[in-house]
Enzyme design. Structure first.
Site, PDB file in Angstrom:
ATOM      1  N   THR A  29     -13.156 114.281 108.999  1.00 37.81           N
ATOM      2  CA  THR A  29     -14.506 114.574 109.477  1.00 37.81           C
ATOM      3  C   THR A  29     -14.544 115.938 110.156  1.00 37.81           C
ATOM      4  O   THR A  29     -13.740 116.228 111.033  1.00 37.81           O
ATOM      5  CB  THR A  29     -14.958 113.483 110.461  1.00 37.81           C
ATOM      6  OG1 THR A  29     -15.005 112.229 109.764  1.00 37.81           O
ATOM      7  CG2 THR A  29     -16.323 113.800 111.042  1.00 37.81           C
ATOM      8  N   GLN A 103     -15.040 110.635  99.424  1.00 37.13           N
ATOM      9  CA  GLN A 103     -14.773 109.408 100.170  1.00 37.13           C
ATOM     10  C   GLN A 103     -16.098 108.779 100.579  1.00 37.13           C
ATOM     11  O   GLN A 103     -16.900 109.391 101.295  1.00 37.13           O
ATOM     12  CB  GLN A 103     -13.922 109.645 101.413  1.00 37.13           C
ATOM     13  CG  GLN A 103     -13.455 108.292 101.980  1.00 37.13           C
ATOM     14  CD  GLN A 103     -12.804 108.372 103.327  1.00 37.13           C
ATOM     15  OE1 GLN A 103     -13.417 108.828 104.288  1.00 37.13           O
ATOM     16  NE2 GLN A 103     -11.564 107.918 103.423  1.00 37.13           N
ATOM     17  N   HIS A 184     -13.620 104.110 101.716  1.00 40.87           N
ATOM     18  CA  HIS A 184     -13.039 104.053 103.054  1.00 40.87           C
ATOM     19  C   HIS A 184     -13.055 102.598 103.510  1.00 40.87           C
ATOM     20  O   HIS A 184     -14.062 102.102 104.012  1.00 40.87           O
ATOM     21  CB  HIS A 184     -13.824 104.941 104.010  1.00 40.87           C
ATOM     22  CG  HIS A 184     -13.046 105.337 105.241  1.00 40.87           C
ATOM     23  ND1 HIS A 184     -11.920 104.651 105.653  1.00 40.87           N
ATOM     24  CD2 HIS A 184     -13.228 106.344 106.143  1.00 40.87           C
ATOM     25  CE1 HIS A 184     -11.446 105.231 106.757  1.00 40.87           C
ATOM     26  NE2 HIS A 184     -12.224 106.263 107.067  1.00 40.87           N
ATOM     27  N   ASN A 187      -9.461 102.078 109.099  1.00 42.81           N
ATOM     28  CA  ASN A 187      -9.812 102.678 110.397  1.00 42.81           C
ATOM     29  C   ASN A 187     -10.994 102.030 111.097  1.00 42.81           C
ATOM     30  O   ASN A 187     -11.712 102.672 111.854  1.00 42.81           O
ATOM     31  CB  ASN A 187     -10.057 104.180 110.238  1.00 42.81           C
ATOM     32  CG  ASN A 187      -8.806 104.923 109.824  1.00 42.81           C
ATOM     33  OD1 ASN A 187      -7.764 104.321 109.625  1.00 42.81           O
ATOM     34  ND2 ASN A 187      -8.914 106.230 109.683  1.00 42.81           N
ATOM     35  N   TYR A 189     -13.850 100.702 109.911  1.00 43.00           N
ATOM     36  CA  TYR A 189     -15.212 100.834 109.380  1.00 43.00           C
ATOM     37  C   TYR A 189     -15.618  99.564 108.623  1.00 43.00           C
ATOM     38  O   TYR A 189     -14.895  98.571 108.621  1.00 43.00           O
ATOM     39  CB  TYR A 189     -15.318 102.108 108.550  1.00 43.00           C
ATOM     40  CG  TYR A 189     -15.076 103.344 109.396  1.00 43.00           C
ATOM     41  CD1 TYR A 189     -15.938 103.661 110.453  1.00 43.00           C
ATOM     42  CD2 TYR A 189     -13.960 104.149 109.206  1.00 43.00           C
ATOM     43  CE1 TYR A 189     -15.702 104.759 111.277  1.00 43.00           C
ATOM     44  CE2 TYR A 189     -13.715 105.249 110.023  1.00 43.00           C
ATOM     45  CZ  TYR A 189     -14.596 105.545 111.061  1.00 43.00           C
ATOM     46  OH  TYR A 189     -14.354 106.618 111.882  1.00 43.00           O
ATOM     47  N   ARG A 237      -8.858 103.450 100.381  1.00 41.40           N
ATOM     48  CA  ARG A 237      -8.041 103.749 101.563  1.00 41.40           C
ATOM     49  C   ARG A 237      -7.938 102.511 102.446  1.00 41.40           C
ATOM     50  O   ARG A 237      -8.955 101.903 102.802  1.00 41.40           O
ATOM     51  CB  ARG A 237      -8.613 104.917 102.364  1.00 41.40           C
ATOM     52  CG  ARG A 237      -7.580 105.443 103.376  1.00 41.40           C
ATOM     53  CD  ARG A 237      -8.003 106.700 104.081  1.00 41.40           C
ATOM     54  NE  ARG A 237      -6.826 107.530 104.372  1.00 41.40           N
ATOM     55  CZ  ARG A 237      -6.734 108.364 105.402  1.00 41.40           C
ATOM     56  NH1 ARG A 237      -7.733 108.499 106.251  1.00 41.40           N
ATOM     57  NH2 ARG A 237      -5.643 109.081 105.586  1.00 41.40           N
ATOM     58  N   ASN A 245     -10.438 101.868 116.427  1.00 41.42           N
ATOM     59  CA  ASN A 245     -11.834 101.428 116.527  1.00 41.42           C
ATOM     60  C   ASN A 245     -11.970  99.918 116.651  1.00 41.42           C
ATOM     61  O   ASN A 245     -12.958  99.333 116.232  1.00 41.42           O
ATOM     62  CB  ASN A 245     -12.631 101.948 115.325  1.00 41.42           C
ATOM     63  CG  ASN A 245     -12.677 103.457 115.284  1.00 41.42           C
ATOM     64  OD1 ASN A 245     -12.829 104.113 116.304  1.00 41.42           O
ATOM     65  ND2 ASN A 245     -12.528 104.030 114.094  1.00 41.42           N
ATOM     66  N   GLY A 326      -2.908 115.796 106.748  1.00 38.92           N
ATOM     67  CA  GLY A 326      -4.221 115.976 107.345  1.00 38.92           C
ATOM     68  C   GLY A 326      -4.347 117.220 108.187  1.00 38.92           C
ATOM     69  O   GLY A 326      -4.834 118.256 107.737  1.00 38.92           O
ATOM     70  N   ARG A 327      -3.909 117.165 109.441  1.00 41.58           N
ATOM     71  CA  ARG A 327      -4.078 118.291 110.353  1.00 41.58           C
ATOM     72  C   ARG A 327      -3.508 119.600 109.802  1.00 41.58           C
ATOM     73  O   ARG A 327      -4.120 120.655 110.005  1.00 41.58           O
ATOM     74  CB  ARG A 327      -3.461 117.953 111.713  1.00 41.58           C
ATOM     75  CG  ARG A 327      -4.180 116.812 112.433  1.00 41.58           C
ATOM     76  CD  ARG A 327      -3.479 116.455 113.747  1.00 41.58           C
ATOM     77  NE  ARG A 327      -4.066 115.272 114.370  1.00 41.58           N
ATOM     78  CZ  ARG A 327      -3.672 114.024 114.127  1.00 41.58           C
ATOM     79  NH1 ARG A 327      -2.698 113.802 113.250  1.00 41.58           N
ATOM     80  NH2 ARG A 327      -4.240 113.005 114.728  1.00 41.58           N
TER      81      ARG A 327
END
Length: 372
Positions: A29, A103, A184, A187, A189, A237, A245, A326-327
């Site tokens: 995001t 995604q 997705h 995580n 969701y 995913r 979360n 990712g990062r």
């Protein structure tokens, strides 16, 4: 022809796509969609095109319907303007030689009434994600963090409509020029809120037993196959051990091996495993990864603080086919080349991850740019 020795740079066939390497840019995001309307824009197109040397790019989470939105300035794939905006992004990535999946995202309970025109978020159950904050746009344009609102449980007869929204989002993604879609289901969701036992207290066909808790996942996965018209253009995913979360499961290995087996029966192209990557996070044993390999016949992508060394070891061990970074991709648009030659990596600026303009999005230097 000379055989490539580096496992990160061996080509890979994913569905109908030929990936030039095993390096994946995972969904992250960045909250740069244009307002009003949360529309993808030229800046986002530049950002993704800069990173087209990845074997596969998976877009940031993209909400499928107005009730699926959970954070300020995140892009949707619901309106004609959003589809047209994404077409700019996919066109730029393809022009740069890349491949990109969308995604598809429904946040479920991880939203706030301020983001939903006063409506309550929806979830598997009316269980609030206590202590979990989402960000909303303040009047001065800065993000403000607020506790996620208490959701209402989706009625049984509402669920097919949500499945249809996923199906339409897959159609929209194909119309926008994406090479495929990723669901997705991780995580914390919406799909995860059905899967994990501690987030689902339903007593109908979508709750209770493991088979029932996986029903929504299976229905959405099948809808995405229908929406894209090709099993090879669908990935999922999952996050078996993360407790992000507020979602957790009493028996994650049993639950997620069953989920992998179900997705293998449906025939999706890949499962993308998000490993917990924060300090003191639960460790994902190699034995669990081997069980997932045995349960799922398609490709397996792993993400979670992988270094080049750890990635190569995972690929050589055989329980992973592709590795997502990712990062590192945030600050290194030419990450594959840096990994190939062992060059140092730029560090990302945490303050510019969410919201803003080009700074912290498209202005990180490449190796060539640094040399110049």
């Amino acid at each position: 022809m000379h055989e490539i020795q580096d496992p990160l740079f061996k080509p890979f066939a994913l569905g109908g796509l030929e990936l030039p390497n095993r390096i994946v840019m995972p969904p992250m995001t960045r909250s740069r969609a244009s307002q009003p309307g949360d529309v993808p824009n030229e800046l986002m197109a530049e950002y993704y095109a800069q990173r087209a040397s990845a074997g596969l790019i998976i877009s940031e989470g993209t909400w499928i319907s107005p009730l699926g939105k959970g954070y300020a300035w995140t892009p949707g794939i619901h309106s004609p303007a959003q589809v047209a905006g994404w077409r700019k992004v996919t066109g730029a990535v393809h022009a740069a030689g890349g491949r990109i999946f969308a995604q598809l995202w429904h946040v479920g309970r991880l939203s706030h009434t301020r983001l939903l025109d006063g409506r309550s978020p929806v979830s598997s159950s009316a269980i609030q994600a206590t202590g979990v904050n989402v960000y909303v746009a303040e009047r001065d344009g800065t993000p403000g963090f607020v506790q996620a609102s208490t959701p209402r449980a989706l009625a049984t007869d509402e669920i097919p409509r949500v499945v249809d929204e996923f199906r339409q989002a897959a159609r929209n993604a194909m119309a926008a020029g994406f090479d495929g879609v990723e669901l997705h289901a991780a995580n914390g969701y919406l799909v995860n809120q059905f899967i994990d036992s501690n987030a689902n207290d339903r007593t109908d066909a979508y709750g209770g037993s493991l088979e029932n808790r996986l029903r929504f996942l299976g229905e959405v996965a099948n809808a995405l196959v229908e929406g894209t018209g090709d099993k090879g253009r669908v990935g999922i995913r999952l996050a078996p051990l993360t407790t992000l979360n507020g979602c957790s499961d009493d028996h994650p290995e049993i639950t997620y091996i069953a989920a992998a087996r179900l997705l293998g029966e449906i025939g999706v192209a890949y499962v993308h495993i998000a490993e917990a990557d924060w300090e003191d996070a639960p460790h994902m044993p190699v034995e669990f990864k081997q069980q997932l390999r045995a349960a799922f016949p398609g490709a397996l992508i792993y993400a979670g603080k992988y270094t080049a060394e750890r990635a190569r070891a995972a690929l050589e061990a055989g329980w992973a086919d592709l590795i997502a970074f990712g990062r590192p991709f945030v600050a290194n648009p030419d990450l594959p080349e840096r990994l190939r030659i062992g060059a140092p990596l730029n560090a990302h600026d945490r303050a510019t991850l969410f919201g803003g303009a080009a700074h912290g999005l498209t202005d990180y230097p490449t190796l060539a740019g640094s040399a110049a």
